[in-house]
Scaffold this active site. Structure first.
Site, PDB file in Angstrom:
ATOM      1  N   GLY A   9       0.811  -1.233   0.000  1.00 27.56           N
ATOM      2  CA  GLY A   9       0.000   0.000   0.000  1.00 27.56           C
ATOM      3  C   GLY A   9       0.834   1.267   0.000  1.00 27.56           C
ATOM      4  O   GLY A   9       0.609   2.170   0.811  1.00 27.56           O
ATOM      5  N   SER A  11       1.025   3.559  -2.430  1.00 29.98           N
ATOM      6  CA  SER A  11       0.583   4.592  -3.390  1.00 29.98           C
ATOM      7  C   SER A  11       0.250   5.910  -2.703  1.00 29.98           C
ATOM      8  O   SER A  11       0.161   6.943  -3.362  1.00 29.98           O
ATOM      9  CB  SER A  11      -0.641   4.096  -4.164  1.00 29.98           C
ATOM     10  OG  SER A  11      -1.719   3.935  -3.265  1.00 29.98           O
ATOM     11  N   SER A  12       0.035   5.879  -1.376  1.00 33.87           N
ATOM     12  CA  SER A  12      -0.357   7.112  -0.666  1.00 33.87           C
ATOM     13  C   SER A  12      -0.044   6.992   0.815  1.00 33.87           C
ATOM     14  O   SER A  12       0.432   5.940   1.276  1.00 33.87           O
ATOM     15  CB  SER A  12      -1.867   7.367  -0.850  1.00 33.87           C
ATOM     16  OG  SER A  12      -2.610   6.318  -0.252  1.00 33.87           O
ATOM     17  N   ASP A  54      -1.929  -6.400  -5.258  1.00 34.28           N
ATOM     18  CA  ASP A  54      -3.221  -6.248  -4.574  1.00 34.28           C
ATOM     19  C   ASP A  54      -3.209  -7.323  -3.495  1.00 34.28           C
ATOM     20  O   ASP A  54      -3.115  -8.527  -3.812  1.00 34.28           O
ATOM     21  CB  ASP A  54      -4.358  -6.481  -5.583  1.00 34.28           C
ATOM     22  CG  ASP A  54      -5.738  -6.375  -4.941  1.00 34.28           C
ATOM     23  OD1 ASP A  54      -5.871  -6.685  -3.738  1.00 34.28           O
ATOM     24  OD2 ASP A  54      -6.682  -5.999  -5.645  1.00 34.28           O
ATOM     25  N   SER A 132      -1.773  -1.600  12.546  1.00 33.04           N
ATOM     26  CA  SER A 132      -3.095  -1.714  13.139  1.00 33.04           C
ATOM     27  C   SER A 132      -3.598  -0.302  13.436  1.00 33.04           C
ATOM     28  O   SER A 132      -3.337   0.640  12.672  1.00 33.04           O
ATOM     29  CB  SER A 132      -2.987  -2.579  14.402  1.00 33.04           C
ATOM     30  OG  SER A 132      -4.215  -2.705  15.051  1.00 33.04           O
ATOM     31  N   TYR A 147     -14.637  -2.100  10.486  1.00 32.61           N
ATOM     32  CA  TYR A 147     -13.210  -1.721  10.557  1.00 32.61           C
ATOM     33  C   TYR A 147     -12.616  -2.193  11.884  1.00 32.61           C
ATOM     34  O   TYR A 147     -11.524  -2.763  11.913  1.00 32.61           O
ATOM     35  CB  TYR A 147     -13.066  -0.199  10.399  1.00 32.61           C
ATOM     36  CG  TYR A 147     -11.621   0.263  10.349  1.00 32.61           C
ATOM     37  CD1 TYR A 147     -10.821  -0.025   9.263  1.00 32.61           C
ATOM     38  CD2 TYR A 147     -11.061   0.994  11.404  1.00 32.61           C
ATOM     39  CE1 TYR A 147      -9.499   0.396   9.217  1.00 32.61           C
ATOM     40  CE2 TYR A 147      -9.751   1.425  11.358  1.00 32.61           C
ATOM     41  CZ  TYR A 147      -8.968   1.130  10.261  1.00 32.61           C
ATOM     42  OH  TYR A 147      -7.659   1.540  10.223  1.00 32.61           O
ATOM     43  N   LYS A 151      -9.346  -4.769  12.397  1.00 26.13           N
ATOM     44  CA  LYS A 151      -8.093  -4.467  13.105  1.00 26.13           C
ATOM     45  C   LYS A 151      -7.967  -5.317  14.382  1.00 26.13           C
ATOM     46  O   LYS A 151      -6.859  -5.706  14.751  1.00 26.13           O
ATOM     47  CB  LYS A 151      -7.997  -2.963  13.409  1.00 26.13           C
ATOM     48  CG  LYS A 151      -7.807  -2.090  12.158  1.00 26.13           C
ATOM     49  CD  LYS A 151      -6.549  -2.416  11.357  1.00 26.13           C
ATOM     50  CE  LYS A 151      -6.262  -1.406  10.258  1.00 26.13           C
ATOM     51  NZ  LYS A 151      -5.123  -1.751   9.393  1.00 26.13           N
TER      52      LYS A 151
HETATM   53  N1  LIG Z   1      -5.445   7.390   8.419  1.00 20.08           N
HETATM   54  C1  LIG Z   1      -5.874   7.006   9.605  1.00 20.08           C
HETATM   55  O1  LIG Z   1      -6.562   7.766  10.302  1.00 20.08           O
HETATM   56  C2  LIG Z   1      -5.489   5.646  10.154  1.00 20.08           C
HETATM   57  C3  LIG Z   1      -5.650   5.405  11.523  1.00 20.08           C
HETATM   58  C4  LIG Z   1      -5.284   4.162  12.039  1.00 20.08           C
HETATM   59  C5  LIG Z   1      -4.778   3.181  11.193  1.00 20.08           C
HETATM   60  N2  LIG Z   1      -4.636   3.436   9.850  1.00 20.08           N
HETATM   61  C6  LIG Z   1      -4.100   2.376   9.006  1.00 20.08           C
HETATM   62  O2  LIG Z   1      -2.915   2.840   8.388  1.00 20.08           O
HETATM   63  C7  LIG Z   1      -2.691   2.107   7.168  1.00 20.08           C
HETATM   64  C8  LIG Z   1      -2.342   3.077   6.064  1.00 20.08           C
HETATM   65  O3  LIG Z   1      -3.437   3.911   5.787  1.00 20.08           O
HETATM   66  P1  LIG Z   1      -3.267   5.476   5.436  1.00 20.08           P
HETATM   67  O4  LIG Z   1      -3.681   6.251   6.623  1.00 20.08           O
HETATM   68  O5  LIG Z   1      -1.935   5.728   4.870  1.00 20.08           O
HETATM   69  O6  LIG Z   1      -4.427   5.636   4.319  1.00 20.08           O
HETATM   70  P2  LIG Z   1      -4.359   5.656   2.720  1.00 20.08           P
HETATM   71  O7  LIG Z   1      -3.648   6.868   2.245  1.00 20.08           O
HETATM   72  O8  LIG Z   1      -5.786   5.465   2.288  1.00 20.08           O
HETATM   73  O9  LIG Z   1      -3.505   4.372   2.325  1.00 20.08           O
HETATM   74  C9  LIG Z   1      -4.050   3.090   2.176  1.00 20.08           C
HETATM   75  C10 LIG Z   1      -3.202   2.311   1.195  1.00 20.08           C
HETATM   76  O10 LIG Z   1      -3.714   0.964   1.103  1.00 20.08           O
HETATM   77  C11 LIG Z   1      -3.790   0.630  -0.278  1.00 20.08           C
HETATM   78  N3  LIG Z   1      -4.741  -0.434  -0.557  1.00 20.08           N
HETATM   79  C12 LIG Z   1      -6.075  -0.454  -0.381  1.00 20.08           C
HETATM   80  N4  LIG Z   1      -6.590  -1.627  -0.791  1.00 20.08           N
HETATM   81  C13 LIG Z   1      -5.544  -2.374  -1.221  1.00 20.08           C
HETATM   82  C14 LIG Z   1      -5.415  -3.679  -1.758  1.00 20.08           C
HETATM   83  N5  LIG Z   1      -6.485  -4.482  -1.946  1.00 20.08           N
HETATM   84  N6  LIG Z   1      -4.173  -4.134  -2.086  1.00 20.08           N
HETATM   85  C15 LIG Z   1      -3.089  -3.348  -1.909  1.00 20.08           C
HETATM   86  N7  LIG Z   1      -3.151  -2.085  -1.440  1.00 20.08           N
HETATM   87  C16 LIG Z   1      -4.367  -1.610  -1.093  1.00 20.08           C
HETATM   88  C17 LIG Z   1      -4.173   1.936  -0.961  1.00 20.08           C
HETATM   89  O11 LIG Z   1      -3.881   1.806  -2.341  1.00 20.08           O
HETATM   90  P3  LIG Z   1      -4.777   2.361  -3.563  1.00 20.08           P
HETATM   91  O12 LIG Z   1      -4.197   3.692  -3.895  1.00 20.08           O
HETATM   92  O13 LIG Z   1      -4.578   1.345  -4.635  1.00 20.08           O
HETATM   93  O14 LIG Z   1      -6.194   2.434  -3.063  1.00 20.08           O
HETATM   94  C18 LIG Z   1      -3.243   2.891  -0.228  1.00 20.08           C
HETATM   95  O15 LIG Z   1      -1.949   2.837  -0.766  1.00 20.08           O
HETATM   96  C19 LIG Z   1      -3.965   1.292   6.929  1.00 20.08           C
HETATM   97  O16 LIG Z   1      -3.749  -0.045   7.333  1.00 20.08           O
HETATM   98  C20 LIG Z   1      -4.987   1.951   7.844  1.00 20.08           C
HETATM   99  O17 LIG Z   1      -6.003   1.051   8.235  1.00 20.08           O
HETATM  100  C21 LIG Z   1      -4.968   4.654   9.324  1.00 20.08           C
END
Ligand SMILES: NC(=O)c1ccc[n+]([C@@H]2O[C@H](COP(=O)([O-])OP(=O)(O)OC[C@H]3O[C@@H](n4cnc5c(N)ncnc54)[C@H](OP(=O)(O)O)[C@@H]3O)[C@@H](O)[C@H]2O)c1
Length: 274
Positions: A9, A11-12, A54, A132, A147, A151
């Protein structure tokens, strides 16, 4: 020998920041994502290689892991970061959404871990860092049951695996973060709503507006660099913690959770949505 990290993951958000941070640290980085053909930033680094992955596609996971091992020879650390959220009423969730939430956030890490185990056993070691959330340990808002489930499951998977992988010198770690800036998480949420059933409209609207306002509120979301630093500490061995609770938002919530019985905590959170 240069160390190598494999991240899902990228990409962002956190995945991308982590890839860049390790490239700057001089590590090799296997940066995986669903659409590497669209990536323009990570391609600027000589020590980052992109792989299409993926996490829900077992064949693609195996292929990406094989390609990364072939490219770098040895992978030292794997970060299971890819993850997304489904929010809204469970009653209104489509069957596919329920399966998808589990497929990405739980089955995904399982697929990646299983693909790496032969390599890690052969090397007599390696680390998995699973991303997580405080939502993996407690609830924080209504309408997050799917969600939360995903987790909590990731936490159970990671803790349960500890014993069987310890004899092979394979480390398992969890990062429990709160909300952070600069990611697509909130914009990517799959909302479980319905045109016909209006019973949940009020609480859904309240949560949506709270999430929208929180995402740019510096007092409610953390600097993602603190999370990257926690990943770095685990990857380099500076920290050996099994669970790392990171960021003020996660720490604040967990302090509240730990200060009262669960019944009181649940009522306190619920009262915000009356
Ligand atoms: N942001 C928050 O508030 C928060 C809080 C607690 C935990 N987290 C956790 O932190 C982690 C990173 O999230 P983030 O905050 O950086 O959000 P994000 O910018 O939405 O990043 C999520 C990443 O997961 C990828 N992804 C989604 N479905 C996928 C799949 N089937 N196969 C491979 N890649 C996939 C997305 O790729 P695409 O571009 O292809 O969609 C993106 O690169 C996640 O596990 C999230 O649950 C986030």
């Amino acid at each position: 020998m240069k160390k190598t990290i494999f991240i899902t993951g990228t990409s962002s958000g956190l995945g991308k920041l982590t890839a860049i941070a390790f490239a700057k640290l001089g590590w090799n980085v296997a940066a995986t994502m669903r659409t590497p053909e669209k990536e323009t930033e990570l391609t600027q680094y000589d020590n980052i290689k992109l792989f299409k992955l993926d996490v829900t596609d077992v064949a693609q996971v195996k292929s990406a892991v094989e390609q990364a091992i072939a490219a770098f020879g040895r992978i030292d650390v794997v970060v299971n970061n890819a993850g997304m959220g489904s929010y809204g009423a469970l009653e209104l969730a489509k069957e596919d959404t329920i399966d998808w939430q589990f497929a990405v956030n739980v089955r995904g890490p399982i697929n990646v871990i299983r693909a790496f185990l032969p390599h890690y056993r052969e090397n007599n070691g390696g680390k998995f860092i699973n991303i997580s959330s405080y939502m993996g340990v407690t609830s924080a808002v209504p309408l997050g049951s799917l969600y939360n489930m995903s987790k909590f499951a990731l936490e159970g998977l990671t803790e349960g695996l500890y014993y069987e992988l310890k004899p092979f010198n394979i480390g398992l770690h969890l990062i429990e973060q709160g909300g952070s800036k600069g990611n697509n998480f909130i914009d990517s949420i799959v909302w479980n709503t319905s045109e016909e059933i209006k019973a949940y409209d009020g609480i859904i609207a309240k949560l949506k507006s709270l999430m929208e306002s929180a995402k740019d509120d510096e007092s409610l979301v953390d600097d993602p660099q603190t999370i990257v630093n926690a990943i770095k500490a685990l990857a380099t061995g500076e920290s050996t913690q099994f669970r790392t609770l990171v960021g003020d938002s996660a720490k604040g919530l967990m302090a509240m959770r730990n200060s009262m019985p669960i019944e009181e905590y649940l009522e306190k959170i619920a009262a915000n949505y009356n």
